[in-house]
Design an enzyme around this catalytic site. Structure first.
Site, mmCIF file in Angstrom:
data_model
loop_
_atom_site.group_PDB
_atom_site.id
_atom_site.type_symbol
_atom_site.label_atom_id
_atom_site.label_comp_id
_atom_site.label_asym_id
_atom_site.label_seq_id
_atom_site.Cartn_x
_atom_site.Cartn_y
_atom_site.Cartn_z
ATOM 1 N N SER A 207 36.391 7.186 -21.572
ATOM 2 C CA SER A 207 36.149 6.091 -21.044
ATOM 3 C C SER A 207 35.617 5.486 -21.062
ATOM 4 C CB SER A 207 34.904 7.294 -20.798
ATOM 5 O OG SER A 207 34.201 7.511 -21.863
ATOM 6 N N LYS B 179 44.293 11.534 -28.105
ATOM 7 C CA LYS B 179 43.010 11.094 -27.463
ATOM 8 C C LYS B 179 42.091 10.627 -28.191
ATOM 9 C CE LYS B 179 39.218 12.923 -24.627
ATOM 10 N NZ LYS B 179 37.975 14.157 -24.659
ATOM 11 N N ARG C 21 30.303 11.354 -21.151
ATOM 12 C CA ARG C 21 29.113 12.948 -21.197
ATOM 13 C C ARG C 21 28.058 12.332 -20.541
ATOM 14 N NH1 ARG C 21 29.789 13.037 -28.681
ATOM 15 N NH2 ARG C 21 31.669 13.571 -28.108
ATOM 16 N N TYR D 19 40.744 6.173 -15.533
ATOM 17 C CA TYR D 19 40.139 6.067 -15.179
ATOM 18 C C TYR D 19 40.778 4.666 -14.170
ATOM 19 C CZ TYR D 19 37.033 8.609 -17.827
ATOM 20 O OH TYR D 19 37.091 10.482 -18.074
ATOM 21 N N LYS E 225 30.447 16.376 -32.919
ATOM 22 C CA LYS E 225 31.522 16.959 -32.879
ATOM 23 C C LYS E 225 32.895 17.121 -34.179
ATOM 24 C CE LYS E 225 31.079 17.250 -27.284
ATOM 25 N NZ LYS E 225 31.916 17.350 -26.024
ATOM 26 N N GLU F 225 48.420 19.099 -35.871
ATOM 27 C CA GLU F 225 47.676 19.934 -34.950
ATOM 28 C C GLU F 225 48.671 19.771 -34.044
ATOM 29 O OE1 GLU F 225 44.935 20.897 -34.084
ATOM 30 O OE2 GLU F 225 43.744 20.186 -35.017
ATOM 31 N N LYS G 19 42.999 15.225 -30.979
ATOM 32 C CA LYS G 19 41.684 14.403 -30.858
ATOM 33 C C LYS G 19 41.022 13.886 -31.375
ATOM 34 C CE LYS G 19 38.275 15.566 -27.356
ATOM 35 N NZ LYS G 19 37.398 16.425 -26.393
HETATM 36 C C1 PBG Z 1 35.051 17.843 -23.805
HETATM 37 C C2 PBG Z 1 36.456 16.504 -22.998
HETATM 38 C C3 PBG Z 1 35.613 14.808 -23.032
HETATM 39 C C4 PBG Z 1 36.894 14.279 -22.814
HETATM 40 C C5 PBG Z 1 37.480 14.673 -22.216
HETATM 41 N N1 PBG Z 1 37.076 16.476 -22.502
HETATM 42 C C6 PBG Z 1 34.755 14.664 -25.162
HETATM 43 C C7 PBG Z 1 34.237 14.487 -25.574
HETATM 44 O O1 PBG Z 1 35.187 16.004 -26.509
HETATM 45 O O2 PBG Z 1 33.099 15.200 -26.270
HETATM 46 C C8 PBG Z 1 36.754 12.677 -22.819
HETATM 47 C C9 PBG Z 1 36.740 11.225 -22.008
HETATM 48 C C10 PBG Z 1 36.285 10.550 -21.995
HETATM 49 O O3 PBG Z 1 35.570 9.477 -22.908
HETATM 50 O O4 PBG Z 1 36.972 9.751 -20.683
HETATM 51 N N2 PBG Z 1 35.903 18.491 -24.074
#
Ligand code: PBG
Length: 331
Positions: A281, A255, A211, A320, A224, A240, A201
């Site tokens: 998203s 991701k 968010r 989505y 992050k 990982e 990720k």
């Molecule tokens: C949270 C999480 C995130 C997403 C899924 N789980 C956001 C982030 O890490 O800030 C993002 C999914 C998306 O953007 O559709 N840990």
């Protein structure tokens, strides 16, 4: 006499639809889709998410309706994310451990409505529950501390499993959390609950609308990058994934999706676990914006991107667009 060359071979197979169908290498079906849904408080509530046109947050009762719709469409699994009320967010994200939080209520409502006809994947991370929007516990300097966070994530996972989650999906990127969660599930009577690790990720700019949807965006200070991966790295993604498999992950996730299909392919080639990708998203918003601007045809863009995930080696995709895609595939 027309001149013909042997290297027209590939084009020849594309002349008619039946032949294109016959030579198709990759198949996309509704069973390849995991549908992320946002849960909100109240009853009969649908709240459109402004930055994700066409996506809404649903109250628990309407989540159950969406679940039935998914079963009818042949979508095998839902991924749930809560928009925790502001007064239930805290520094330590204790609401994540509440057996009656939005997630747990949604899981039970889906089970009541659909039994075991659909899987429920639950996100393990603290960002929808913390007042600072980080995925874990922070120290005085705002640094997300690994080991103390893992202890809370274990309790969060157990809380979700007790409510009936089928797949625990840690998205927090702490080190060692898959092993800790696996052991806790075994000892807690949840041996059949799967773990899909968000293994690779990335600290991505594509998470913005998510968010907004879970209400953590406005709260988040900084980024992050101390725990999510550097987009420059691929070898590290393999490391990982190796760790998460060794620790007990049943499947792994990459991701975001489209910008990281090279990672999907490398993981698929190297390891023998199912690989999933999250078309996040920002990717959804990008497709919607392109379609709205007349830069592409929405349904074609959606189906081409989803097929690309399969071709790259994915067992399935969190998207989505799942309901739309399933409807098109069933038509
Ligand atoms: C949270 C999480 C995130 C997403 C899924 N789980 C956001 C982030 O890490 O800030 C993002 C999914 C998306 O953007 O559709 N840990």
């Amino acid at each position: 006499m027309s001149r013909s060359y042997p290297n027209t071979r590939l084009r020849r197979t594309r002349t008619h639809g039946w032949s294109r169908a016959m030579h198709r290498e990759t198949v996309l079906t509704p069973a390849d889709l995991i549908w992320p849904l946002f849960v909100t408080s109240g009853k009969g509530v649908e709240e459109p998410v402004a930055s994700l046109p066409g996506v809404s947050r649903w109250s628990v009762d309407l989540i159950a309706t969406r679940a039935k719709e998914a079963v009818d469409l042949g979508i095998p699994c839902l991924a749930l994310f809560p928009n925790t009320p502001a007064d239930r967010r805290s520094d330590h994200g204790e609401e994540a451990l509440n057996p009656d939080n939005l997630m747990c209520r949604a899981i039970r409502a889906i089970r009541d409505a659909c039994g075991n006809d659909i899987g429920v994947l639950t996100d393990v991370a603290l960002d929808p529950y913390t007042s600072h929007g980080q995925d874990g516990l922070v120290d005085a300097a705002g640094y997300v501390v690994n080991d103390d966070t893992v202890a809370v994530l274990v309790d969060q996972a157990l809380n979700q499993a007790a409510a009936g989650a089928d797949i625990i999906a840690p998205s927090d990127m702490m080190d060692g959390r898959v092993r800790a969660i696996r052991m806790a599930l075994e000892m807690g009577g949840h041996a059949n609950v799967q773990i899909m690790a968000y293994a690779a990720k990335y600290a991505s700019a594509f998470y913005g609308p998510f968010r907004d949807a879970v209400g953590s965006g406005g709260l988040l200070k900084g980024d992050k990058k101390t725990y999510q991966m550097n987009p420059a790295n691929a070898e590290e993604a393999l490391a990982e994934v190796a760790l998460d498999i060794a620790e007990g992950a049943d499947s792994v996730m990459v991701k975001p999706g489209l910008p990281y299909l090279d990672i999907v392919r490398r993981v698929k080639d190297r390891f023998d676990v199912p690989v999933f990708a999250y078309q996040v998203s920002g990717e959804y918003a990008m497709i919607e914006a392109a379609a709205a601007a007349g830069a592409g045809e929405r349904e074609a863009l959606v189906m081409e991107t989803l097929m690309a995930f399969k071709r790259a080696g994915c067992s399935g995709v969190l998207t989505y667009h799942a309901a739309l895609a399933a409807r098109l595939l069933n038509a």
